[in-house]
Design a protein around this motif. Structure first.
Motif, PDB file in Angstrom:
ATOM      1  N   LYS A   2       0.837  -1.196   0.000  1.00 31.64           N
ATOM      2  CA  LYS A   2       0.000   0.000   0.000  1.00 31.64           C
ATOM      3  C   LYS A   2       0.874   1.248   0.000  1.00 31.64           C
ATOM      4  O   LYS A   2       1.881   1.325   0.691  1.00 31.64           O
ATOM      5  CB  LYS A   2      -0.896  -0.034   1.243  1.00 31.64           C
ATOM      6  N   ASP A   3       0.478   2.265  -0.780  1.00 29.55           N
ATOM      7  CA  ASP A   3       1.223   3.529  -0.842  1.00 29.55           C
ATOM      8  C   ASP A   3       0.902   4.349   0.411  1.00 29.55           C
ATOM      9  O   ASP A   3      -0.118   5.011   0.491  1.00 29.55           O
ATOM     10  CB  ASP A   3       0.815   4.298  -2.108  1.00 29.55           C
ATOM     11  N   ALA A   4       1.795   4.261   1.423  1.00 26.02           N
ATOM     12  CA  ALA A   4       1.523   4.899   2.720  1.00 26.02           C
ATOM     13  C   ALA A   4       1.904   6.373   2.733  1.00 26.02           C
ATOM     14  O   ALA A   4       1.435   7.126   3.573  1.00 26.02           O
ATOM     15  CB  ALA A   4       2.275   4.166   3.830  1.00 26.02           C
ATOM     16  N   GLN A   5       2.804   6.802   1.802  1.00 26.65           N
ATOM     17  CA  GLN A   5       3.248   8.180   1.794  1.00 26.65           C
ATOM     18  C   GLN A   5       3.046   8.775   0.413  1.00 26.65           C
ATOM     19  O   GLN A   5       3.422   8.177  -0.592  1.00 26.65           O
ATOM     20  CB  GLN A   5       4.728   8.280   2.179  1.00 26.65           C
ATOM     21  N   LYS A   6       2.466   9.984   0.357  1.00 27.22           N
ATOM     22  CA  LYS A   6       2.204  10.639  -0.922  1.00 27.22           C
ATOM     23  C   LYS A   6       2.800  12.053  -0.888  1.00 27.22           C
ATOM     24  O   LYS A   6       2.160  12.976  -0.419  1.00 27.22           O
ATOM     25  CB  LYS A   6       0.698  10.725  -1.176  1.00 27.22           C
ATOM     26  N   PRO A   7       4.040  12.210  -1.399  1.00 23.18           N
ATOM     27  CA  PRO A   7       4.616  13.553  -1.485  1.00 23.18           C
ATOM     28  C   PRO A   7       3.821  14.400  -2.469  1.00 23.18           C
ATOM     29  O   PRO A   7       3.429  13.917  -3.536  1.00 23.18           O
ATOM     30  CB  PRO A   7       6.049  13.319  -1.981  1.00 23.18           C
ATOM     31  N   ASP A   8       3.565  15.637  -2.140  1.00 19.64           N
ATOM     32  CA  ASP A   8       2.785  16.500  -3.020  1.00 19.64           C
ATOM     33  C   ASP A   8       3.081  17.949  -2.654  1.00 19.64           C
ATOM     34  O   ASP A   8       3.864  18.237  -1.745  1.00 19.64           O
ATOM     35  CB  ASP A   8       1.294  16.184  -2.875  1.00 19.64           C
ATOM     36  N   HIS A   9       2.429  18.874  -3.334  1.00 19.24           N
ATOM     37  CA  HIS A   9       2.583  20.286  -3.020  1.00 19.24           C
ATOM     38  C   HIS A   9       1.248  20.980  -3.287  1.00 19.24           C
ATOM     39  O   HIS A   9       0.386  20.464  -4.003  1.00 19.24           O
ATOM     40  CB  HIS A   9       3.703  20.912  -3.853  1.00 19.24           C
ATOM     41  N   TRP A  59      -1.537  13.750   8.064  1.00 19.11           N
ATOM     42  CA  TRP A  59      -2.150  12.408   8.078  1.00 19.11           C
ATOM     43  C   TRP A  59      -3.607  12.567   7.700  1.00 19.11           C
ATOM     44  O   TRP A  59      -4.353  13.289   8.375  1.00 19.11           O
ATOM     45  CB  TRP A  59      -2.000  11.797   9.470  1.00 19.11           C
ATOM     46  N   LYS A  60      -3.971  11.966   6.600  1.00 22.71           N
ATOM     47  CA  LYS A  60      -5.375  12.020   6.169  1.00 22.71           C
ATOM     48  C   LYS A  60      -6.215  11.354   7.256  1.00 22.71           C
ATOM     49  O   LYS A  60      -6.070  10.160   7.543  1.00 22.71           O
ATOM     50  CB  LYS A  60      -5.532  11.278   4.842  1.00 22.71           C
ATOM     51  N   GLY A  61      -7.072  12.158   7.877  1.00 27.93           N
ATOM     52  CA  GLY A  61      -7.756  11.675   9.076  1.00 27.93           C
ATOM     53  C   GLY A  61      -9.077  10.979   8.808  1.00 27.93           C
ATOM     54  O   GLY A  61      -9.635  11.038   7.717  1.00 27.93           O
ATOM     55  N   TYR A  85      -7.252  16.829   7.693  1.00 30.52           N
ATOM     56  CA  TYR A  85      -5.859  16.440   7.926  1.00 30.52           C
ATOM     57  C   TYR A  85      -5.462  16.653   9.382  1.00 30.52           C
ATOM     58  O   TYR A  85      -5.752  17.704   9.976  1.00 30.52           O
ATOM     59  CB  TYR A  85      -4.920  17.267   7.049  1.00 30.52           C
ATOM     60  N   ILE A  86      -4.751  15.659   9.922  1.00 29.39           N
ATOM     61  CA  ILE A  86      -4.121  15.792  11.234  1.00 29.39           C
ATOM     62  C   ILE A  86      -2.687  16.255  10.993  1.00 29.39           C
ATOM     63  O   ILE A  86      -1.938  15.627  10.242  1.00 29.39           O
ATOM     64  CB  ILE A  86      -4.129  14.455  11.999  1.00 29.39           C
ATOM     65  N   VAL A  87      -2.300  17.361  11.621  1.00 30.28           N
ATOM     66  CA  VAL A  87      -0.971  17.944  11.389  1.00 30.28           C
ATOM     67  C   VAL A  87       0.035  17.287  12.323  1.00 30.28           C
ATOM     68  O   VAL A  87      -0.030  17.451  13.544  1.00 30.28           O
ATOM     69  CB  VAL A  87      -0.997  19.474  11.623  1.00 30.28           C
ATOM     70  N   LEU A  88       0.975  16.551  11.749  1.00 36.47           N
ATOM     71  CA  LEU A  88       2.023  15.901  12.544  1.00 36.47           C
ATOM     72  C   LEU A  88       3.281  16.749  12.612  1.00 36.47           C
ATOM     73  O   LEU A  88       3.988  16.743  13.618  1.00 36.47           O
ATOM     74  CB  LEU A  88       2.358  14.532  11.950  1.00 36.47           C
ATOM     75  N   ASP A  89       3.585  17.469  11.544  1.00 39.00           N
ATOM     76  CA  ASP A  89       4.731  18.371  11.553  1.00 39.00           C
ATOM     77  C   ASP A  89       4.391  19.594  10.716  1.00 39.00           C
ATOM     78  O   ASP A  89       3.991  19.460   9.554  1.00 39.00           O
ATOM     79  CB  ASP A  89       5.976  17.676  10.980  1.00 39.00           C
ATOM     80  N   GLY A  90       4.516  20.761  11.309  1.00 39.14           N
ATOM     81  CA  GLY A  90       4.203  21.998  10.602  1.00 39.14           C
ATOM     82  C   GLY A  90       3.116  22.805  11.273  1.00 39.14           C
ATOM     83  O   GLY A  90       2.614  23.778  10.697  1.00 39.14           O
ATOM     84  N   LEU A 225       0.248  11.110   4.799  1.00 40.45           N
ATOM     85  CA  LEU A 225       0.221   9.711   5.217  1.00 40.45           C
ATOM     86  C   LEU A 225      -1.186   9.154   5.004  1.00 40.45           C
ATOM     87  O   LEU A 225      -2.185   9.840   5.272  1.00 40.45           O
ATOM     88  CB  LEU A 225       0.613   9.588   6.691  1.00 40.45           C
ATOM     89  N   ASP A 226      -1.243   7.918   4.548  1.00 43.82           N
ATOM     90  CA  ASP A 226      -2.524   7.286   4.257  1.00 43.82           C
ATOM     91  C   ASP A 226      -3.366   7.180   5.522  1.00 43.82           C
ATOM     92  O   ASP A 226      -2.867   6.873   6.603  1.00 43.82           O
ATOM     93  CB  ASP A 226      -2.294   5.898   3.669  1.00 43.82           C
ATOM     94  N   GLN A 227      -4.666   7.410   5.390  1.00 45.94           N
ATOM     95  CA  GLN A 227      -5.539   7.393   6.562  1.00 45.94           C
ATOM     96  C   GLN A 227      -5.689   5.997   7.178  1.00 45.94           C
ATOM     97  O   GLN A 227      -6.073   5.871   8.342  1.00 45.94           O
ATOM     98  CB  GLN A 227      -6.914   7.974   6.209  1.00 45.94           C
ATOM     99  N   GLU A 228      -5.329   4.968   6.422  1.00 43.54           N
ATOM    100  CA  GLU A 228      -5.433   3.609   6.960  1.00 43.54           C
ATOM    101  C   GLU A 228      -4.175   3.181   7.717  1.00 43.54           C
ATOM    102  O   GLU A 228      -4.122   2.077   8.263  1.00 43.54           O
ATOM    103  CB  GLU A 228      -5.698   2.620   5.822  1.00 43.54           C
ATOM    104  N   LEU A 229      -3.155   4.070   7.757  1.00 46.41           N
ATOM    105  CA  LEU A 229      -1.934   3.749   8.478  1.00 46.41           C
ATOM    106  C   LEU A 229      -2.238   3.590   9.965  1.00 46.41           C
ATOM    107  O   LEU A 229      -3.033   4.353  10.531  1.00 46.41           O
ATOM    108  CB  LEU A 229      -0.913   4.877   8.268  1.00 46.41           C
TER     109      LEU A 229
END
Length: 740
Positions: A2-9, A59-61, A85-90, A225-229
């Motif tokens: 599963k694609d757990a991380q999705k870099p984007d802008h 983290w997609k909540g 989104y849950i903000v983990l860093d920033g 981060l994928d919400q299913e993580l």
């Protein structure tokens, strides 16, 4: 897998829209929003200059995760958000963006007032970026500006809340701003005024294009981060991110760039290090570069240090809008010379700050700010280039700026931009008395509101500032009566900390109001853990009350405070009474020595200056009563001068209570001694004062004597015996007449 991380802008516009909709939430384990107002300003500066501001970790909540982590909305968000989104860093960056662009109706943490962020467009277009980005506290004046677009356009103030408003607000503002100056150009008279208005119109258009580019094209990177993580894996990722950090040292970067040019900057630093070791900081090597930069280009942030590279071109924009390139440092020889000059400037500055009669930082432990060193050294280096006859007044102004910075905590935030602004402001003030920095007025209005009881930690600016004043005051040892050697000073508790731990709540016993410098022997062997009422009576018995009073007053302990310390039994209420009285005494000392600048006067003239001021205050009160509080009774030319002074003060200090200065009593605060004389002796007003002063010619003579003494004191001229005696006689005469 599963694609757990999705870099984007995401573009700035889109990000602000998501903030407005409340899509971001903060998990409970994150710390509170802690950024200072200047931190937010610097983030805005980075965005507008198209700098990278770091990546967000989101983290997609989903409902159970929002609940499990006790998520809350971003600070200031009011309403029902579309939690996504849950903000983990920033968190700090996102909250800063929300606060600056969305302008929520809440004060910043630990502040009582909202901060409003804006760009000074004229400064921005001149590429004066350290001054272009600013904030102000919400006052009646600022609230009025926010509602008045005409004022915004005229003063080139772009509120960042325009960006956050969405819709057509931003394009409308830009269009109206340009139109305002196009119309101004059409109606202006004189070629210079027309050209200036046209330049502002062109700048408005260019600024609008820059705004559109920033809001549409500036990209903020993030990892989703994928919400299913699983929750435990997400928490582990968060922990790993917050346990690492690499310090980026600009000195190392400059050293690496200089090495191919044959300059061994690290070797040069090793040679200079011993000369500057009094100050305990890892940044001293960078401070040398900053002094070089301030003296060459006024600015000292990392971006500007790069232009110290030999042969490096810097693009400059002139006031007329034209661009050119200049080289600050032509070659290696010039770089080495500038480095050595900066080392000498810092060395001299440190010696001056640690001098017990100058600034009183006799130990690096008691230096209020390490970060003020570069600009202090640069200003002192600049003053040495001025004519000898101007240096006395220059040092007076520098002292005033320095103490104002200490007691307003000015260098606890964005140091580089503050240093640049202060260097330019102080230089302007040295050239022209009318250029007094706004900081000076802020100091005058704020020092009385300082809560010195809260200053319990050695090393803070205000704590150390008070301690420095005690050194300058010549605080004498309680047992020997000598001024202690500076390597034998103890920061002594007046009321013992052991007593405080038993009888007082919190850490109040450690307040600077309960501390003073004594010798180590006196502190440990004589006083130890005794209450003052146990050892002071014996001291008074052996040496006399007068001698003990004199020693105590050198520690800003008044006779009233001493009487409280002698109470037996001594209770928590007595401790409260003592620190209250000592706060009053120290604030009086700050006003007397620093605000009114009597620190520069010999002790024998300080009291005379205070007496002259007391007469001026009584004369103002007398005029206000005699004229029945009517401002129209003032001579028109004097009233005009007063109004001009008040307006200048209001421009420098947004907190100035303008309503107070609509009254006669308020206006008289901006009236000097000779103007008071003219008001009292004028044809139309003299009948109101004749009964009190009787003879106008005698009054003229006494005013002359008083003015001669005051001018001699305040303009650093020698006060001869005749001037002093006549002035003292005038003081006595005025006291008797005004007390009738």
């Amino acid at each position: 897998m599963k694609d757990a991380q999705k870099p984007d802008h995401v573009s700035l516009n889109t990000l602000i829209g998501r903030l407005r909709e409340g899509r971001f939430v903060i998990p409970d384990f994150q710390r509170e929003f802690e950024w200072k107002p200047w931190d937010i300003r610097e983030l805005m500066r980075s965005i507008f200059l198209d700098y990278y501001i770091g990546s967000l970790l989101l983290w997609k909540g989903k409902t159970e995760n929002f609940k499990a982590l006790s998520c809350e909305a971003i600070y200031g968000f009011d309403g029902n958000g579309r939690n996504e989104y849950i903000v983990l860093d920033g968190q700090q960056r996102l909250t800063a963006l929300y606060y600056a662009f969305l302008a929520p109706d809440v004060p910043l943490p630990s502040r009582s007032t909202r901060a409003i962020y804006f760009v000074r467009v004229d400064k921005f277009m001149k590429e004066e970026y350290d001054e272009a980005f600013d904030y102000d506290w919400l006052s009646k004046r600022v609230a009025k500006i926010l509602k008045d677009r005409e004022t915004q356009f005229a003063e080139h103030i772009f509120p960042l809340s325009i960006v956050g408003a969405g819709g057509w607000e931003l394009p409308n503002w830009v269009q109206q701003y340009e139109q305002y100056w196009r119309k101004a150009a059409e109606s202006a008279s004189g070629e210079e005024a027309i050209q200036e208005a046209q330049r502002h119109a062109d700048n408005a258009k260019e600024f609008g294009e820059h705004l559109r580019g920033i809001t549409d094209q500036y990209q903020v990177s993030y990892i989703e981060l994928d919400q299913e993580l699983e929750l435990d894996k997400v928490c582990d990722i968060f922990t790993q991110i917050n346990s690492r950090g690499v310090r980026l040292d600009v000195f190392d970067l400059i050293n690496a760039l200089l090495t191919p040019k044959g300059v061994q900057l690290k070797h040069m630093w090793r040679d200079a290090q011993a000369r500057l070791e009094f100050v305990d900081t890892e940044k001293m090597n960078v401070y040398i570069l900053q002094v070089m930069s301030i003296l060459r280009q006024a600015y000292c942030s990392p971006k500007y240090l790069y232009f110290l590279m030999p042969g490096q071109e810097k693009q400059v924009r002139d006031p007329d809008g034209t661009r050119r390139k200049e080289i600050l440092v032509s070659d290696i020889k010039e770089f080495t010379t500038a480095w050595n000059e900066a080392v000498i400037a810092l060395e001299r500055a440190i010696k001056m700050l640690r001098h017990p009669q100058e600034f009183g930082a006799v130990s690096s432990t008691y230096l209020p700010y390490v970060s003020i060193l570069p600009v202090f050294a640069a200003i002192q280096a600049y003053v040495k280039t001025r004519p000898a006859g101007l240096q006395l007044d220059a040092q007076r102004k520098i002292r005033h700026w320095y103490w104002a910075s200490v007691f307003t905590n000015r260098y606890s935030g964005s140091v580089e931009s503050t240093s640049a602004r202060d260097y330019l402001d102080v230089k302007a003030w040295l050239e022209d008395d009318a250029g007094e920095p706004a900081l000076i007025q802020e100091f005058k209005t704020r020092f009385r509101t300082m809560e010195l009881r809260r200053e319990i930690k050695r090393g803070t600016s205000v704590y150390n500032g008070v301690y420095n004043l005690l050194i300058i005051q010549g605080a004498r040892d309680w047992i020997t009566g000598n001024i202690p050697q500076h390597d034998d000073l103890d920061d002594h508790h007046i009321v013992p900390s052991s007593w405080g731990s038993k009888h007082l709540k919190g850490n109040i016993v450690h307040t600077i109001l309960n501390r003073t410098p004594l010798t180590g022997d006196t502190n440990r062997k004589v006083i130890a853990d005794k209450l003052p009422n146990a050892y002071l009576p014996e001291l008074i018995k052996q040496n006399g009350e007068k001698a003990v009073h004199a020693i105590m007053e050198s520690h800003f302990i008044s006779p009233a405070a001493l009487a409280i310390l002698l109470r037996d039994p001594f209770t928590p209420d007595d401790f409260e009474a003592f620190i209250t009285e000592r706060q009053r005494t120290i604030q009086d000392a700050i006003e007397n020595l620093l605000v009114k600048e009597r620190l520069d006067l010999p002790p024998n003239l300080r009291e005379l200056d205070a007496n002259v001021e007391a007469i001026e205050l009584k004369l103002r009160d007398n005029v206000a009563v005699a004229l029945n509080g009517t401002t129209e009774a003032l001579p028109p030319h004097i009233l005009q001068k007063i109004e001009e002074r008040i307006q200048r003060a209001a421009k420098k200090n947004a907190a100035l209570d303008i309503e107070r200065y609509q009254t006669l009593q308020g206006k008289l605060e901006y009236c000097d001694l000779r103007e008071l004389q003219e008001i009292i002796t004028g044809k139309t007003s003299w009948p109101n004062f004749q009964a009190r002063f009787a003879n106008k010619e005698t009054l003229f003579g006494k005013f002359d004597q008083l003015a001669e003494l005051r001018n001699g004191i305040r303009h650093s001229r020698t006060v001869d015996e005749v001037t002093r005696k006549e002035g003292e006689a005038a003081i006595i005469w005025f006291k008797q007449v005004l007390e009738k």
